[in-house]
Design a protein around this motif. Structure first.
Motif, PDB file in Angstrom:
ATOM      1  N   LEU A   6       0.847  -1.227  -0.476  1.00 40.22           N
ATOM      2  CA  LEU A   6       0.530   0.187   0.102  1.00 40.22           C
ATOM      3  C   LEU A   6       1.105   1.263  -0.066  1.00 40.22           C
ATOM      4  CD1 LEU A   6      -2.995   1.175   0.322  1.00 40.22           C
ATOM      5  CD2 LEU A   6      -2.250   1.315   2.597  1.00 40.22           C
ATOM      6  N   VAL A   7       1.736   1.041   0.862  1.00 37.97           N
ATOM      7  CA  VAL A   7       2.637   2.194   1.075  1.00 37.97           C
ATOM      8  C   VAL A   7       3.606   2.658  -0.380  1.00 37.97           C
ATOM      9  CG1 VAL A   7       5.093   3.410   2.016  1.00 37.97           C
ATOM     10  CG2 VAL A   7       2.890   1.705   3.360  1.00 37.97           C
ATOM     11  N   ALA A   8       4.633   1.300  -1.121  1.00 30.81           N
ATOM     12  CA  ALA A   8       4.279   1.627  -2.163  1.00 30.81           C
ATOM     13  C   ALA A   8       3.373   2.077  -3.315  1.00 30.81           C
ATOM     14  CB  ALA A   8       5.161   0.337  -1.872  1.00 30.81           C
ATOM     15  N   TRP A   9       2.156   1.717  -3.035  1.00 25.19           N
ATOM     16  CA  TRP A   9       0.668   1.848  -4.424  1.00 25.19           C
ATOM     17  C   TRP A   9       1.555   3.543  -4.178  1.00 25.19           C
ATOM     18  CZ3 TRP A   9      -2.251  -1.753  -5.863  1.00 25.19           C
ATOM     19  CH2 TRP A   9      -2.580  -1.750  -6.815  1.00 25.19           C
ATOM     20  N   GLY A  54      -7.069  -0.412  -9.311  1.00 25.91           N
ATOM     21  CA  GLY A  54      -6.476  -0.863  -8.988  1.00 25.91           C
ATOM     22  C   GLY A  54      -5.835  -1.421  -7.004  1.00 25.91           C
ATOM     23  N   LEU A  55      -5.835   0.652  -6.624  1.00 26.84           N
ATOM     24  CA  LEU A  55      -5.365   1.064  -5.347  1.00 26.84           C
ATOM     25  C   LEU A  55      -6.594   0.470  -4.399  1.00 26.84           C
ATOM     26  CD1 LEU A  55      -4.050   2.027  -3.392  1.00 26.84           C
ATOM     27  CD2 LEU A  55      -3.463   4.356  -4.149  1.00 26.84           C
ATOM     28  N   ILE A  56      -7.808   1.079  -5.652  1.00 23.43           N
ATOM     29  CA  ILE A  56      -9.087   0.925  -4.709  1.00 23.43           C
ATOM     30  C   ILE A  56      -9.137  -0.096  -4.295  1.00 23.43           C
ATOM     31  CG2 ILE A  56     -11.944   1.649  -4.922  1.00 23.43           C
ATOM     32  CD1 ILE A  56     -11.040   3.851  -6.141  1.00 23.43           C
ATOM     33  N   VAL A  57      -9.128  -1.181  -5.692  1.00 19.04           N
ATOM     34  CA  VAL A  57      -9.637  -2.931  -4.902  1.00 19.04           C
ATOM     35  C   VAL A  57      -8.225  -3.105  -3.912  1.00 19.04           C
ATOM     36  CG1 VAL A  57      -9.534  -4.945  -6.318  1.00 19.04           C
ATOM     37  CG2 VAL A  57     -10.616  -2.903  -7.827  1.00 19.04           C
ATOM     38  N   TRP A  58      -7.349  -2.812  -4.308  1.00 21.07           N
ATOM     39  CA  TRP A  58      -6.379  -3.239  -2.712  1.00 21.07           C
ATOM     40  C   TRP A  58      -6.878  -2.743  -1.534  1.00 21.07           C
ATOM     41  CZ3 TRP A  58      -3.334  -6.382  -3.136  1.00 21.07           C
ATOM     42  CH2 TRP A  58      -1.666  -7.023  -2.018  1.00 21.07           C
ATOM     43  N   VAL A 110      15.720  11.430 -13.160  1.00 25.86           N
ATOM     44  CA  VAL A 110      14.744  11.021 -11.739  1.00 25.86           C
ATOM     45  C   VAL A 110      14.107  10.446 -11.792  1.00 25.86           C
ATOM     46  CG1 VAL A 110      15.957  11.778  -9.197  1.00 25.86           C
ATOM     47  CG2 VAL A 110      17.363  12.076 -10.920  1.00 25.86           C
ATOM     48  N   ALA A 111      13.014  11.716 -11.812  1.00 25.75           N
ATOM     49  CA  ALA A 111      11.121  11.049 -11.553  1.00 25.75           C
ATOM     50  C   ALA A 111      11.095   9.827 -11.839  1.00 25.75           C
ATOM     51  CB  ALA A 111      10.636  12.258 -11.552  1.00 25.75           C
ATOM     52  N   VAL A 112      11.275   9.702 -13.367  1.00 29.97           N
ATOM     53  CA  VAL A 112      11.215   8.604 -13.770  1.00 29.97           C
ATOM     54  C   VAL A 112      11.469   7.139 -13.025  1.00 29.97           C
ATOM     55  CG1 VAL A 112      11.263   7.211 -15.921  1.00 29.97           C
ATOM     56  CG2 VAL A 112      10.963   9.425 -16.315  1.00 29.97           C
ATOM     57  N   ALA A 113      12.197   7.713 -13.335  1.00 29.55           N
ATOM     58  CA  ALA A 113      13.772   6.105 -12.396  1.00 29.55           C
ATOM     59  C   ALA A 113      12.908   5.389 -10.866  1.00 29.55           C
ATOM     60  CB  ALA A 113      15.292   6.700 -12.296  1.00 29.55           C
ATOM     61  N   VAL A 114      12.783   7.168 -10.403  1.00 25.65           N
ATOM     62  CA  VAL A 114      12.162   7.273  -8.855  1.00 25.65           C
ATOM     63  C   VAL A 114      10.045   6.276  -9.348  1.00 25.65           C
ATOM     64  CG1 VAL A 114      10.444   8.071  -6.871  1.00 25.65           C
ATOM     65  CG2 VAL A 114      13.362   8.290  -7.240  1.00 25.65           C
ATOM     66  N   ALA A 119       7.028   1.082  -8.968  1.00 25.87           N
ATOM     67  CA  ALA A 119       5.961   0.936  -9.267  1.00 25.87           C
ATOM     68  C   ALA A 119       6.607  -0.805  -9.069  1.00 25.87           C
ATOM     69  CB  ALA A 119       5.998   1.883 -10.481  1.00 25.87           C
ATOM     70  N   ILE A 120       7.693  -1.115  -9.576  1.00 28.00           N
ATOM     71  CA  ILE A 120       8.672  -2.401  -9.552  1.00 28.00           C
ATOM     72  C   ILE A 120       8.200  -2.556  -8.577  1.00 28.00           C
ATOM     73  CG2 ILE A 120      10.269  -3.788  -9.881  1.00 28.00           C
ATOM     74  CD1 ILE A 120      10.898  -1.776 -12.338  1.00 28.00           C
ATOM     75  N   ALA A 121       8.522  -2.204  -7.286  1.00 27.04           N
ATOM     76  CA  ALA A 121       8.462  -3.035  -5.955  1.00 27.04           C
ATOM     77  C   ALA A 121       7.020  -3.375  -5.237  1.00 27.04           C
ATOM     78  CB  ALA A 121       9.454  -1.828  -4.241  1.00 27.04           C
TER      79      ALA A 121
END
Length: 136
Positions: A6-9, A54-58, A110-114, A119-121
């Motif tokens: 949830l935090v990562a999302w 997806g976040l709402i479903v999570w 940097v923003a794209v990489a973060v 998102a991968i995590a």
């Protein structure tokens, strides 16, 4: 693990919102009519909208611990990730080239990489959580 997801999302969403604001501030929507951008509006706007769904479903999974919600959130995340990958590849191909004129060229690397890393995590954490839960 489900709360870490949830935090990562949410963190991925914040970074993604920043990228969306950069795109909009650089007239990304106006460039749709002139075909200057490699980013169709349906992808740019569909990616975050599906991510929010997806976040709402999570969150519904977190409230109910129902396996159906966990796998539904993951399935939505798969589509979101595919759309994100399409945008990443289009951004990488056009980055810095002589035809790079679209609003997406203003994205800080940097923003794209973060955004991508978080998102991968998120993707991994949601998948592992869905695998680990038992039918309720």
């Amino acid at each position: 693990m489900e709360f870490a997801a949830l935090v990562a999302w949410v963190l991925a969403g914040i970074a993604g919102l920043y990228l969306l604001m950069v795109w909009l501030a650089n007239e990304g929507l106006k460039q749709q009519a002139t075909k200057v951008t490699r980013f169709p509006a349906i992808i740019v706007l569909g990616h975050p909208l599906l991510a929010v769904v997806g976040l709402i479903v999570w969150i519904m999974y977190l409230m109910t611990t129902s396996v159906v919600y966990a796998w539904s959130a993951f399935g939505t995340l798969v589509v979101v990730a595919l759309l994100g990958f399409v945008m990443l590849t289009r951004w990488l191909v056009g980055r810095g080239g002589r035809h790079a004129r679209g609003a997406e060229q203003a994205f800080p690397a940097v923003a794209v990489a973060v955004h991508g890393t978080v998102a991968i995590a998120t993707f991994i954490l949601v998948f592992l959580t869905a695998l680990a839960i038992r039918k309720v």
